[in-house]
Design a protein around this motif. Structure first.
Motif, PDB file in Angstrom:
ATOM      1  N   ALA A   1      24.632  47.651  35.989  1.00 25.03           N
ATOM      2  CA  ALA A   1      25.284  48.086  37.225  1.00 25.03           C
ATOM      3  C   ALA A   1      26.204  47.004  37.764  1.00 25.03           C
ATOM      4  CB  ALA A   1      24.238  48.452  38.271  1.00 25.03           C
ATOM      5  N   GLY A   2      27.325  47.427  38.316  1.00 23.22           N
ATOM      6  CA  GLY A   2      28.266  46.467  38.874  1.00 23.22           C
ATOM      7  C   GLY A   2      29.357  47.164  39.653  1.00 23.22           C
ATOM      8  N   LEU A   3      30.263  46.370  40.188  1.00 20.57           N
ATOM      9  CA  LEU A   3      31.336  46.876  41.036  1.00 20.57           C
ATOM     10  C   LEU A   3      32.674  46.363  40.519  1.00 20.57           C
ATOM     11  CD1 LEU A   3      32.116  48.340  43.707  1.00 20.57           C
ATOM     12  CD2 LEU A   3      31.840  46.128  44.850  1.00 20.57           C
ATOM     13  N   ALA A   4      33.589  47.281  40.251  1.00 18.79           N
ATOM     14  CA  ALA A   4      34.915  46.892  39.773  1.00 18.79           C
ATOM     15  C   ALA A   4      35.790  46.439  40.936  1.00 18.79           C
ATOM     16  CB  ALA A   4      35.574  48.063  39.049  1.00 18.79           C
ATOM     17  N   SER A   5      36.774  45.616  40.634  1.00 24.17           N
ATOM     18  CA  SER A   5      37.736  45.166  41.651  1.00 24.17           C
ATOM     19  C   SER A   5      39.011  44.770  40.932  1.00 24.17           C
ATOM     20  CB  SER A   5      37.175  43.982  42.441  1.00 24.17           C
ATOM     21  OG  SER A   5      38.140  43.478  43.335  1.00 24.17           O
ATOM     22  N   HIS A   6      40.055  45.545  41.121  1.00 19.88           N
ATOM     23  CA  HIS A   6      41.314  45.298  40.427  1.00 19.88           C
ATOM     24  C   HIS A   6      42.474  45.386  41.413  1.00 19.88           C
ATOM     25  CE1 HIS A   6      39.127  45.569  36.667  1.00 19.88           C
ATOM     26  NE2 HIS A   6      38.670  46.753  37.014  1.00 19.88           N
ATOM     27  N   HIS A   7      43.657  45.070  40.932  1.00 18.05           N
ATOM     28  CA  HIS A   7      44.877  45.183  41.741  1.00 18.05           C
ATOM     29  C   HIS A   7      44.814  44.324  43.003  1.00 18.05           C
ATOM     30  CE1 HIS A   7      45.656  48.377  38.942  1.00 18.05           C
ATOM     31  NE2 HIS A   7      44.684  49.120  39.423  1.00 18.05           N
ATOM     32  N   ARG A   8      44.244  43.128  42.869  1.00 24.01           N
ATOM     33  CA  ARG A   8      44.160  42.210  43.991  1.00 24.01           C
ATOM     34  C   ARG A   8      44.590  40.818  43.530  1.00 24.01           C
ATOM     35  NH1 ARG A   8      43.319  46.373  46.180  1.00 24.01           N
ATOM     36  NH2 ARG A   8      41.704  46.929  47.680  1.00 24.01           N
ATOM     37  N   ARG A   9      45.377  40.158  44.356  1.00 22.98           N
ATOM     38  CA  ARG A   9      45.607  38.734  44.170  1.00 22.98           C
ATOM     39  C   ARG A   9      44.714  38.002  45.146  1.00 22.98           C
ATOM     40  NH1 ARG A   9      51.680  36.617  43.737  1.00 22.98           N
ATOM     41  NH2 ARG A   9      50.921  35.722  45.681  1.00 22.98           N
ATOM     42  N   LEU A  10      44.335  36.788  44.764  1.00 23.86           N
ATOM     43  CA  LEU A  10      43.402  36.038  45.595  1.00 23.86           C
ATOM     44  C   LEU A  10      43.907  35.880  47.026  1.00 23.86           C
ATOM     45  CD1 LEU A  10      41.412  32.953  44.450  1.00 23.86           C
ATOM     46  CD2 LEU A  10      42.439  32.987  46.704  1.00 23.86           C
TER      47      LEU A  10
ATOM     48  N   THR B   1      40.586  39.974  51.188  1.00 24.96           N
ATOM     49  CA  THR B   1      39.813  39.542  52.348  1.00 24.96           C
ATOM     50  C   THR B   1      38.518  38.878  51.896  1.00 24.96           C
ATOM     51  OG1 THR B   1      38.560  41.612  52.536  1.00 24.96           O
ATOM     52  CG2 THR B   1      40.711  41.499  53.670  1.00 24.96           C
ATOM     53  N   LEU B   2      37.977  38.039  52.742  1.00 26.48           N
ATOM     54  CA  LEU B   2      36.706  37.393  52.437  1.00 26.48           C
ATOM     55  C   LEU B   2      35.606  38.433  52.276  1.00 26.48           C
ATOM     56  CD1 LEU B   2      34.945  34.884  52.085  1.00 26.48           C
ATOM     57  CD2 LEU B   2      34.725  34.788  54.588  1.00 26.48           C
ATOM     58  N   ALA B   3      35.640  39.465  53.099  1.00 24.85           N
ATOM     59  CA  ALA B   3      34.614  40.501  53.016  1.00 24.85           C
ATOM     60  C   ALA B   3      34.640  41.200  51.659  1.00 24.85           C
ATOM     61  CB  ALA B   3      34.803  41.518  54.140  1.00 24.85           C
ATOM     62  N   GLU B   4      35.835  41.499  51.150  1.00 30.37           N
ATOM     63  CA  GLU B   4      35.946  42.148  49.847  1.00 30.37           C
ATOM     64  C   GLU B   4      35.460  41.220  48.738  1.00 30.37           C
ATOM     65  OE1 GLU B   4      39.214  44.376  46.941  1.00 30.37           O
ATOM     66  OE2 GLU B   4      39.880  43.442  48.809  1.00 30.37           O
ATOM     67  N   PHE B   5      35.886  39.951  48.805  1.00 29.89           N
ATOM     68  CA  PHE B   5      35.456  38.987  47.804  1.00 29.89           C
ATOM     69  C   PHE B   5      33.930  38.876  47.792  1.00 29.89           C
ATOM     70  CE2 PHE B   5      34.220  34.732  46.484  1.00 29.89           C
ATOM     71  CZ  PHE B   5      34.936  34.562  45.312  1.00 29.89           C
TER      72      PHE B   5
ATOM     73  N   ALA C   1      28.120  41.779  31.203  1.00 28.54           N
ATOM     74  CA  ALA C   1      29.127  41.011  31.935  1.00 28.54           C
ATOM     75  C   ALA C   1      30.475  41.680  31.686  1.00 28.54           C
ATOM     76  CB  ALA C   1      29.115  39.546  31.506  1.00 28.54           C
ATOM     77  N   SER C   2      31.388  40.971  31.079  1.00 27.35           N
ATOM     78  CA  SER C   2      32.730  41.488  30.815  1.00 27.35           C
ATOM     79  C   SER C   2      33.486  40.414  30.078  1.00 27.35           C
ATOM     80  CB  SER C   2      33.433  41.793  32.151  1.00 27.35           C
ATOM     81  OG  SER C   2      34.822  41.940  31.987  1.00 27.35           O
ATOM     82  N   ASN C   3      34.541  40.796  29.377  1.00 28.65           N
ATOM     83  CA  ASN C   3      35.422  39.759  28.868  1.00 28.65           C
ATOM     84  C   ASN C   3      36.036  38.963  30.012  1.00 28.65           C
ATOM     85  OD1 ASN C   3      35.076  39.892  26.142  1.00 28.65           O
ATOM     86  ND2 ASN C   3      37.169  40.458  25.656  1.00 28.65           N
ATOM     87  N   GLY C   4      36.021  39.555  31.199  1.00 27.63           N
ATOM     88  CA  GLY C   4      36.430  38.827  32.393  1.00 27.63           C
ATOM     89  C   GLY C   4      35.457  37.735  32.776  1.00 27.63           C
ATOM     90  N   GLY C   5      34.327  37.668  32.106  1.00 28.38           N
ATOM     91  CA  GLY C   5      33.398  36.559  32.284  1.00 28.38           C
ATOM     92  C   GLY C   5      33.664  35.429  31.309  1.00 28.38           C
ATOM     93  N   LEU C   6      34.650  35.629  30.421  1.00 27.72           N
ATOM     94  CA  LEU C   6      34.986  34.627  29.410  1.00 27.72           C
ATOM     95  C   LEU C   6      36.387  34.063  29.592  1.00 27.72           C
ATOM     96  CD1 LEU C   6      33.546  36.543  26.312  1.00 27.72           C
ATOM     97  CD2 LEU C   6      32.423  34.739  27.643  1.00 27.72           C
ATOM     98  N   TYR C   7      37.257  34.852  30.189  1.00 26.59           N
ATOM     99  CA  TYR C   7      38.617  34.391  30.481  1.00 26.59           C
ATOM    100  C   TYR C   7      39.147  35.200  31.659  1.00 26.59           C
ATOM    101  CZ  TYR C   7      39.745  38.426  27.483  1.00 26.59           C
ATOM    102  OH  TYR C   7      39.811  39.663  26.916  1.00 26.59           O
TER     103      TYR C   7
ATOM    104  N   HIS D   1      44.868  39.765  38.474  1.00 30.62           N
ATOM    105  CA  HIS D   1      44.659  40.527  39.697  1.00 30.62           C
ATOM    106  C   HIS D   1      43.222  41.029  39.857  1.00 30.62           C
ATOM    107  CE1 HIS D   1      49.057  40.721  39.010  1.00 30.62           C
ATOM    108  NE2 HIS D   1      49.102  40.556  40.323  1.00 30.62           N
ATOM    109  N   ALA D   2      42.271  40.197  39.468  1.00 22.47           N
ATOM    110  CA  ALA D   2      40.849  40.544  39.636  1.00 22.47           C
ATOM    111  C   ALA D   2      40.039  39.281  39.911  1.00 22.47           C
ATOM    112  CB  ALA D   2      40.334  41.259  38.400  1.00 22.47           C
ATOM    113  N   PRO D   3      40.429  38.464  40.903  1.00 28.63           N
ATOM    114  CA  PRO D   3      39.785  37.162  41.086  1.00 28.63           C
ATOM    115  C   PRO D   3      38.295  37.234  41.405  1.00 28.63           C
ATOM    116  CG  PRO D   3      41.186  37.681  42.960  1.00 28.63           C
ATOM    117  CD  PRO D   3      41.495  38.686  41.895  1.00 28.63           C
ATOM    118  N   ALA D   4      37.895  38.147  42.269  1.00 29.78           N
ATOM    119  CA  ALA D   4      36.482  38.236  42.627  1.00 29.78           C
ATOM    120  C   ALA D   4      35.655  38.726  41.443  1.00 29.78           C
ATOM    121  CB  ALA D   4      36.299  39.160  43.826  1.00 29.78           C
ATOM    122  N   TYR D   5      36.173  39.708  40.727  1.00 26.76           N
ATOM    123  CA  TYR D   5      35.475  40.255  39.559  1.00 26.76           C
ATOM    124  C   TYR D   5      35.322  39.192  38.482  1.00 26.76           C
ATOM    125  CZ  TYR D   5      34.470  43.508  35.709  1.00 26.76           C
ATOM    126  OH  TYR D   5      33.890  44.163  34.657  1.00 26.76           O
TER     127      TYR D   5
END
Length: 263
Positions: free
Chosen positions: A106-115, A119-123, A155-161, A165-169
């Motif tokens: 289980a997890g939550l996606a987050s895309h189309h965002r620059r750091l 918002t801090l709440a979203e992060f 996890a995700s390949n986003g856990g390796l590199y 536009h997905a800084p929090a993820y």
């Protein structure tokens, strides 16, 4: 059992029933990789607790397992809430008498965002669900596992590199990989293995929703050496293998399932 430490923080597993089948739980099992994993475990003979925040999709997966002749229990859980996680794990053990493996998907996606535009709440929300949620699941799963038990964190390949536009993820999934390695080292003396699966883009319902009306599928396939995206069953197969005796000497890895992209 041999290989179990005397760590005072470990609670003994509940007495097992006479049924010798393996027992596992899968979070986020209402769809996508989680559903594919739950179905595969059940086909291999395990009793599976199907955990999801959506009670309806959890029930659907459990029914699919039963229709295929397997044993399943649908449980509603919010992995961001400690009480909910503890209750779900306890219910699994109350019904089946123990726990042999767990897949924390289980997890939550987050895309189309620059750091600088997040918002801090979203992060904090993305990191809390993906990283703290995985921590909470392991916190209540690990004390129940004995020698030969296994946990796989999706996890995700986003856990390796980095993924654009997905800084929090990306931060959260890097954290999941680190948490996996730390748990693998700490619990190896107990005979418990902990690994991560890091899928590349996978054609789950969530991905299809995000990709609808865009050229995302074609563009992602173009940069994948195998020339296509993964099916949920392919990522799930890696998790099933890591929970099996065939992977009995594998712990602390982050297995990339990405069609050769990291190569």
């Amino acid at each position: 059992m041999s290989g179990v430490s005397q760590n005072a923080d470990r609670r003994p597993a509940a007495p097992r029933t006479a049924d010798p089948r393996r027992v596992g739980l899968v979070t986020g099992a209402g769809s996508g990789i989680g559903r594919a994993a739950a179905l595969r475990f059940a086909r291999d003979g395990a009793a599976v607790a199907v955990l999801d925040i959506d009670a309806g999709t959890a029930a659907e997966t459990a029914e699919l397992i039963r229709q295929d002749g397997g044993e399943a229990l649908a449980v509603t859980v919010d992995i961001a809430d400690e009480h909910s996680v503890r209750t779900a794990v306890e219910r699994t053990v109350a019904v089946y008498g123990g726990l042999d493996f767990a897949v924390n998907n289980a997890g939550l996606a987050s895309h189309h965002r620059r750091l600088d535009r997040m918002t801090l709440a979203e992060f904090e929300r993305v990191v809390h669900v993906n990283l703290a949620g995985t921590f909470l699941c392991m916190k209540y799963e690990l004390p129940l596992l004995t020698g030969g038990g296994a946990i796989v964190n999706i996890a995700s390949n986003g856990g390796l590199y980095a993924i654009g536009h997905a800084p929090a993820y990306v931060a959260a999934k890097h954290g999941v990989v680190g948490l996996t390695k730390a748990a693998a080292v700490d619990h190896a003396p107990d005979g418990v293995r902990v690994n991560a699966v890091c899928p590349g883009p996978t054609r789950t319902p969530g991905f299809e929703t995000v990709a609808a009306g865009t050229d995302m599928v074609a563009s992602q396939e173009a940069i994948t050496p195998l020339g296509r995206l993964a099916a949920p069953e392919e990522a799930a197969a890696a998790a099933v293998w890591l929970c099996s005796d065939a992977a009995s000497y594998v712990t602390g890895i982050a297995l990339s399932v990405d069609g050769g992209r990291r190569a």
